[in-house]
Scaffold this active site. Structure first.
Site, PDB file in Angstrom:
ATOM      1  N   ASP A   1      -1.529  10.698  -5.073  1.00 10.48           N
ATOM      2  CA  ASP A   1      -2.321  10.746  -3.855  1.00 10.48           C
ATOM      3  C   ASP A   1      -1.526  10.193  -2.676  1.00 10.48           C
ATOM      4  OD1 ASP A   1      -4.501  11.379  -2.413  1.00 10.48           O
ATOM      5  OD2 ASP A   1      -5.700   9.651  -3.006  1.00 10.48           O
TER       6      ASP A   1
ATOM      7  N   CYS B   1     -22.885  -6.247  21.966  1.00 13.23           N
ATOM      8  CA  CYS B   1     -22.420  -7.157  20.927  1.00 13.23           C
ATOM      9  C   CYS B   1     -23.612  -7.849  20.250  1.00 13.23           C
ATOM     10  CB  CYS B   1     -21.482  -8.192  21.538  1.00 13.23           C
ATOM     11  SG  CYS B   1     -20.954  -9.433  20.367  1.00 13.23           S
TER      12      CYS B   1
ATOM     13  N   ASP C   1      21.963  -7.300  -5.484  1.00 12.45           N
ATOM     14  CA  ASP C   1      21.743  -6.891  -4.094  1.00 12.45           C
ATOM     15  C   ASP C   1      22.932  -7.322  -3.254  1.00 12.45           C
ATOM     16  OD1 ASP C   1      19.369  -6.206  -5.085  1.00 12.45           O
ATOM     17  OD2 ASP C   1      18.155  -7.574  -3.852  1.00 12.45           O
TER      18      ASP C   1
ATOM     19  N   LEU D   1      -4.136  23.559  -3.997  1.00 14.27           N
ATOM     20  CA  LEU D   1      -4.485  23.723  -5.407  1.00 14.27           C
ATOM     21  C   LEU D   1      -5.983  23.936  -5.495  1.00 14.27           C
ATOM     22  CD1 LEU D   1      -2.510  20.771  -7.048  1.00 14.27           C
ATOM     23  CD2 LEU D   1      -2.049  23.208  -7.334  1.00 14.27           C
TER      24      LEU D   1
ATOM     25  N   LYS E   1      -1.830  13.838 -10.475  1.00 12.94           N
ATOM     26  CA  LYS E   1      -1.919  14.250  -9.087  1.00 12.94           C
ATOM     27  C   LYS E   1      -1.770  12.997  -8.232  1.00 12.94           C
ATOM     28  CE  LYS E   1      -4.646  17.302  -6.188  1.00 12.94           C
ATOM     29  NZ  LYS E   1      -4.978  16.455  -5.036  1.00 12.94           N
TER      30      LYS E   1
ATOM     31  N   GLU F   1       0.444  17.091 -15.343  1.00 13.25           N
ATOM     32  CA  GLU F   1       1.056  16.080 -14.482  1.00 13.25           C
ATOM     33  C   GLU F   1      -0.050  15.292 -13.809  1.00 13.25           C
ATOM     34  OE1 GLU F   1       3.570  18.174 -11.652  1.00 13.25           O
ATOM     35  OE2 GLU F   1       4.172  19.543 -13.242  1.00 13.25           O
TER      36      GLU F   1
ATOM     37  N   CYS G   1     -17.997 -15.089  23.436  1.00 16.76           N
ATOM     38  CA  CYS G   1     -18.620 -14.488  22.255  1.00 16.76           C
ATOM     39  C   CYS G   1     -18.365 -15.394  21.053  1.00 16.76           C
ATOM     40  CB  CYS G   1     -18.026 -13.106  22.046  1.00 16.76           C
ATOM     41  SG  CYS G   1     -18.696 -12.236  20.642  1.00 16.76           S
TER      42      CYS G   1
ATOM     43  N   GLU H   1       5.374  14.260  -3.275  1.00 17.92           N
ATOM     44  CA  GLU H   1       4.362  13.486  -2.580  1.00 17.92           C
ATOM     45  C   GLU H   1       4.975  12.164  -2.123  1.00 17.92           C
ATOM     46  OE1 GLU H   1       1.711  15.381  -2.646  1.00 17.92           O
ATOM     47  OE2 GLU H   1       0.076  14.096  -1.968  1.00 17.92           O
TER      48      GLU H   1
ATOM     49  N   ARG I   1       3.626  19.282   5.194  1.00 18.76           N
ATOM     50  CA  ARG I   1       2.967  20.492   4.781  1.00 18.76           C
ATOM     51  C   ARG I   1       2.407  21.305   5.946  1.00 18.76           C
ATOM     52  NH1 ARG I   1      -1.229  20.947   0.200  1.00 18.76           N
ATOM     53  NH2 ARG I   1      -2.856  22.208   1.150  1.00 18.76           N
TER      54      ARG I   1
ATOM     55  N   LYS J   1      -0.556  23.003 -15.083  1.00 26.03           N
ATOM     56  CA  LYS J   1       0.199  24.178 -14.660  1.00 26.03           C
ATOM     57  C   LYS J   1       0.586  25.018 -15.872  1.00 26.03           C
ATOM     58  CE  LYS J   1       2.076  21.520 -10.821  1.00 26.03           C
ATOM     59  NZ  LYS J   1       3.201  20.765 -10.285  1.00 26.03           N
TER      60      LYS J   1
ATOM     61  N   CYS K   1     -15.921  -6.119  21.444  1.00 25.42           N
ATOM     62  CA  CYS K   1     -16.676  -6.936  22.383  1.00 25.42           C
ATOM     63  C   CYS K   1     -15.670  -7.553  23.334  1.00 25.42           C
ATOM     64  CB  CYS K   1     -17.444  -8.033  21.652  1.00 25.42           C
ATOM     65  SG  CYS K   1     -18.088  -9.273  22.787  1.00 25.42           S
TER      66      CYS K   1
ATOM     67  N   LYS L   1      -9.966  16.809 -10.763  1.00 26.27           N
ATOM     68  CA  LYS L   1     -10.154  15.564  -9.999  1.00 26.27           C
ATOM     69  C   LYS L   1     -10.849  14.522 -10.855  1.00 26.27           C
ATOM     70  CE  LYS L   1      -9.066  16.780  -5.620  1.00 26.27           C
ATOM     71  NZ  LYS L   1      -9.011  16.221  -4.318  1.00 26.27           N
TER      72      LYS L   1
ATOM     73  N   CYS M   1     -23.289 -11.763  21.351  1.00 33.56           N
ATOM     74  CA  CYS M   1     -23.348 -12.278  22.729  1.00 33.56           C
ATOM     75  C   CYS M   1     -23.971 -11.267  23.684  1.00 33.56           C
ATOM     76  CB  CYS M   1     -21.952 -12.661  23.211  1.00 33.56           C
ATOM     77  SG  CYS M   1     -20.917 -11.233  23.566  1.00 33.56           S
TER      78      CYS M   1
ATOM     79  N   TYR N   1       7.555  17.128  -7.871  1.00 41.27           N
ATOM     80  CA  TYR N   1       6.895  17.878  -8.933  1.00 41.27           C
ATOM     81  C   TYR N   1       7.092  19.387  -8.911  1.00 41.27           C
ATOM     82  CZ  TYR N   1       3.569  17.885  -5.063  1.00 41.27           C
ATOM     83  OH  TYR N   1       3.001  17.978  -3.830  1.00 41.27           O
TER      84      TYR N   1
ATOM     85  N   GLU O   1      26.100  -7.740  -4.160  1.00 37.22           N
ATOM     86  CA  GLU O   1      27.272  -6.866  -4.303  1.00 37.22           C
ATOM     87  C   GLU O   1      27.060  -5.544  -3.565  1.00 37.22           C
ATOM     88  OE1 GLU O   1      29.118  -7.560  -8.641  1.00 37.22           O
ATOM     89  OE2 GLU O   1      26.928  -7.603  -8.548  1.00 37.22           O
ATOM     90  N   PHE O   2      25.812  -5.087  -3.614  1.00 35.73           N
ATOM     91  CA  PHE O   2      25.481  -3.856  -2.903  1.00 35.73           C
ATOM     92  C   PHE O   2      25.744  -4.022  -1.402  1.00 35.73           C
ATOM     93  CE2 PHE O   2      22.727  -0.961  -0.626  1.00 35.73           C
ATOM     94  CZ  PHE O   2      22.845   0.214  -1.345  1.00 35.73           C
ATOM     95  N   ASP O   3      25.291  -5.147  -0.877  1.00 32.47           N
ATOM     96  CA  ASP O   3      25.474  -5.405   0.552  1.00 32.47           C
ATOM     97  C   ASP O   3      26.948  -5.423   0.941  1.00 32.47           C
ATOM     98  OD1 ASP O   3      22.828  -5.488   0.931  1.00 32.47           O
ATOM     99  OD2 ASP O   3      22.651  -7.676   0.961  1.00 32.47           O
TER     100      ASP O   3
HETATM  101  P1  AMP Z   1      -5.366  19.354  -2.338  1.00 32.95           P
HETATM  102  O1  AMP Z   1      -4.746  18.615  -1.176  1.00 32.95           O
HETATM  103  O2  AMP Z   1      -6.564  18.680  -2.901  1.00 32.95           O
HETATM  104  O3  AMP Z   1      -5.500  20.832  -2.076  1.00 32.95           O
HETATM  105  O4  AMP Z   1      -4.308  19.242  -3.514  1.00 32.95           O
HETATM  106  C1  AMP Z   1      -3.082  19.875  -3.422  1.00 32.95           C
HETATM  107  C2  AMP Z   1      -2.035  18.852  -3.177  1.00 32.95           C
HETATM  108  O5  AMP Z   1      -1.885  17.991  -4.288  1.00 32.95           O
HETATM  109  C3  AMP Z   1      -0.675  19.458  -3.066  1.00 32.95           C
HETATM  110  O6  AMP Z   1      -0.442  19.972  -1.792  1.00 32.95           O
HETATM  111  C4  AMP Z   1       0.214  18.301  -3.358  1.00 32.95           C
HETATM  112  O7  AMP Z   1       0.510  17.631  -2.151  1.00 32.95           O
HETATM  113  C5  AMP Z   1      -0.645  17.350  -4.177  1.00 32.95           C
HETATM  114  N1  AMP Z   1      -0.099  17.021  -5.495  1.00 32.95           N
HETATM  115  C6  AMP Z   1      -0.022  15.769  -5.996  1.00 32.95           C
HETATM  116  N2  AMP Z   1       0.522  15.743  -7.202  1.00 32.95           N
HETATM  117  C7  AMP Z   1       0.836  17.021  -7.526  1.00 32.95           C
HETATM  118  C8  AMP Z   1       1.447  17.625  -8.658  1.00 32.95           C
HETATM  119  N3  AMP Z   1       1.818  16.906  -9.730  1.00 32.95           N
HETATM  120  N4  AMP Z   1       1.616  18.952  -8.629  1.00 32.95           N
HETATM  121  C9  AMP Z   1       1.229  19.691  -7.558  1.00 32.95           C
HETATM  122  N5  AMP Z   1       0.641  19.174  -6.462  1.00 32.95           N
HETATM  123  C10 AMP Z   1       0.440  17.844  -6.432  1.00 32.95           C
HETATM  124 ZN    ZN Z   2     -19.597 -10.556  21.718  1.00 27.76          ZN
END
Ligand code: AMP
Ligand code: ZN
Length: 664
Positions: free
Chosen positions: A114, A402, A31, A81, A112, A110, A426, A169, A133, A284, A420, A308, A405, A221, A33-35
């Protein structure tokens, strides 16, 4: 080599190192050297502004403020999706698509991820735009914020197409999320609920420097655009990886639905070992030609399907709802459940978040509810089993007063939580505030613990932290589990706390948003409570690292007459409300602007004393040697690596005597 070449070379080197560190997770330089390199580049760019580049690695620290995010159209629509929840659903999907296309079908599996979806546009190898999006047709331009995420390349490598979009994501890995929450709890703020919402909230912060501080990551992705030079989804993932994107390599190319199921089964269990949250698998059709033939429905591609994961879920009875009052007065409704096994633990309580949540799900006492354990720490209720609702059940009416109190609750515009407002009357707020006052980092009162504080308050012996100083031994001896000796210790501990320095007293007061560091800053700047009390908003926000929110909270605290009375009493008992004479006398600006490293063992002073001397004289203590280091106070046995660094950077070493001489 001319200046421009020198700048280009540094930029290239730095972005390679960023890539090694944040994408490959295998840094090749320290880090430190990077700095050095980064500093070198910053200096050159400052000196030769004609070579400015919006995608230079120096731009990642942020600083750009966006007041309103501009809405812009997506060149290619961002689809949703379709979801599936069972293997049957997936078989049906395969049957449907087999009717539409010929030939053998391979699938890319792949995970998914979150988080919050993002679309990045690259032209000639440079990031030009990042859009959220939005509604799929248009999104918000969050480019300034996105640039601060280190795993997103600002410049690409290899044989990338001239122009394309890539989708991914934005996620907040658990580790960083937990750390952010620890810091919030420390300053008395509500913790963030889950990584996903925090990630998507981060994209809309106005100050990109704030985004830069958040440990966000971006997993890609999907490539989209003309002439990508790829025939399949799997290939496109590989290509994107080669161009410098972070594309998780858990993805797998498979030949049949059977193998898709194997992938799902494996990750249903092992996803818990990943550093970030996932909520399913995306399957896919691999061949892009076949994808094209399948096309899209009104909302989503026919060639992809999300599966899911079932969050671990059970149903149980909601016995009652109770309401908790926090130290800051925030009300949290809690569901008391019929105990039930879930993901290996017995669950008795679940979080209900706030009034809106209860209303939205129409949760009623006596209902059978579904409880789920997701990314959150406490399980939550996700739905009511309406088919089992009893006819006599009544909608939940959220408390208006509350529970502790009985003061009428308030709810600020735009806030989800009820509060509150009875700050000084309280009980849970009183107890919480006194517990904070006596805690180790605050007044550090020996012989007094959190439970005893609660006892003292409940017995009516104290009502705020200033009352502590009037407690007598006779009063505390009758308390439960209190013996002669422990009573002595308690009284003595309280008496001794009057020597605790002002900066810690200021922290102990429990002013909202005033954590340890802020308290230090304020104490140092204002020197005593009187000056702080009369400080204007303007004046406060001009103090280094004090923002609007802190300033408002400080002013509000001093506006309260009750608070002023308490402070007067504390003063009367001898608690420190100004920095000490010695501190004041010893305070100069001799080391202003200097960053100093202490290393080794000393003969006449301790490290802590040195540290204090530096700070008292306006200097800054840093633990690691960098280009910013002004000099090093070196004692015996300084580490060899530190010595080497100092030599390389040409930073001078002085011994303790020389240092003390400077201060004379
Ligand atoms: P949903 O929000 O439930 O309609 O799911 C669709 C969303 O899943 C997409 O808009 C992406 O943001 C997300 N997503 C996460 N991982 C992937 C992946 N590997 N391929 C495609 N979509 C993905
Ligand atoms: Zn209170």
């Amino acid at each position: 080599m001319n200046i421009e070449q020198q700048i280009q070379q540094l930029r290239k080197a730095l972005s390679d190192h960023n890539y090694n560190y944040y994408v490959l997770d295998s840094p090749t330089i320290s880090d430190f050297e990077f700095d050095i390199k980064l500093k070198e580049l910053q200096d050159l760019e400052a000196k030769y502004p004609e070579f400015f580049d919006a995608n230079s690695p120096t731009q990642r620290v942020g600083g750009e403020i966006t007041k309103n995010f501009e809405t812009m159209p997506h060149e290619h629509r961002m689809y949703s999706l379709d979801n599936s929840y069972s293997k049957e659903d997936l078989k049906d999907w395969e049957t449907r698509i087999k009717k539409l296309i010929d030939g053998h079908i391979q699938y890319t599996c792949e995970l998914k991820y979150d988080g919050a979806s993002i679309s990045l546009t690259y032209e000639n190898g440079s990031l030009v735009r990042a859009l959220t999006r939005g509604d799929g047709f248009q999104g918000d331009n969050v480019t300034a914020n996105i640039k601060t995420i280190k795993s997103i390349p600002l410049k690409l490598k290899g044989d990338y197409p001239v122009k394309f979009d890539i989708r991914g994501e934005i996620v907040l890995p658990f580790e960083g999320f937990n750390k952010m929450n620890e810091e919030r709890i420390e300053i008395g703020e509500e913790p963030y609920r889950n990584p996903r919402n925090t990630a998507s909230g981060s994209l809309k912060l106005q100050d990109s420097a704030e985004v830069a501080k958040r440990p966000l990551d971006c997993l890609l992705y999907h490539l989209i655009g003309p002439n990508l030079g790829v025939q399949t989804q799997f290939e496109s993932l590989e290509k994107a990886r080669q161009w410098g994107f972070k594309v998780p390599n858990v993805s797998k190319l498979v030949d049949s639905l059977e193998d898709v199921f194997k992938f799902i089964n494996y990750w249903d269990v092992h996803r818990h070992d990943l550093p970030y949250e996932t909520d399913g698998v995306v399957i896919k059709v691999n061949n892009l030609q076949q994808q094209e033939e399948l096309g899209y429905t009104a909302k989503s591609p026919r060639w992809a399907m999300a599966y899911k994961f079932k969050a671990e879920q059970v149903s149980t009875r909601l016995n009652s709802i109770s309401y908790q009052v926090g130290r800051t007065g925030a009300i949290t409704p809690v569901a008391n459940l019929e105990p039930v096994e879930l993901a290996g633990t017995t669950v008795k309580r679940a979080s209900l978040h706030n009034a809106d949540q209860i209303e939205k799900l129409d949760i009623r006492v006596g209902d059978e509810v579904f409880v789920e354990k997701g990314g959150e720490i406490i399980p939550k209720i996700i739905a009511v089993d309406l088919s089992r609702r009893r006819p006599e059940s009544k909608p939940t009416i959220y408390i208006t007063h509350c529970p502790e109190c009985h003061t009428e609750l308030v709810r600020q515009e735009g806030e989800a939580q009820h509060y509150c407002p009875n700050y000084n009357g309280c009980k849970p707020q009183i107890i919480g505030r006194i517990q904070h006052f006596i805690s180790r980092k605050a007044m550090d009162i020996e012989g007094l613990g959190g439970e005893t504080v609660a006892l003292l308050v409940n017995e009516g012996l104290i009502n705020n932290y200033s009352d502590l100083y009037e407690l007598t031994k006779e009063q505390v001896i009758p308390l439960e589990r209190m013996a002669e000796k422990s009573a002595d210790n308690l009284i003595q501990g309280i008496a001794q706390s009057v020597d605790i320095p002002f900066e810690r007293v200021l922290y102990a007061l429990g002013i909202r948003y005033v954590g340890e560091t802020v308290a230090k800053k304020l104490a140092k700047h204002y020197k005593n409570i009187e000056a702080l009390k009369i400080a204007s908003h303007e004046d406060l926000v001009n103090v280094d690292e004090i923002g609007v929110r802190i300033a408002e909270s400080v002013q509000e605290f001093f506006m309260s007459e009750d608070n002023m009375k308490i402070i007067d009493r504390l003063k009367h008992f001898g608690v420190q409300f100004e920095i000490s004479k010695e501190q004041l006398a010893g305070q100069t600006n001799k080391l202003k602007g200097k960053t100093i490293v202490i290393s080794g063992v000393f003969e006449t002073v301790s490290r802590d004393e040195l540290k204090k001397l530096i700070e008292d004289n306006g200097g800054k203590v840093s633990s690691s040697i960098s280009l910013k280091t002004s000099f090093i106070v070196a004692g015996e046995n300084m580490g060899p690596s530190k010595k080497l660094k100092a030599e390389q950077l040409n930073i001078s070493l002085i011994n303790e005597y020389e240092f003390l001489q400077i201060l004379k």
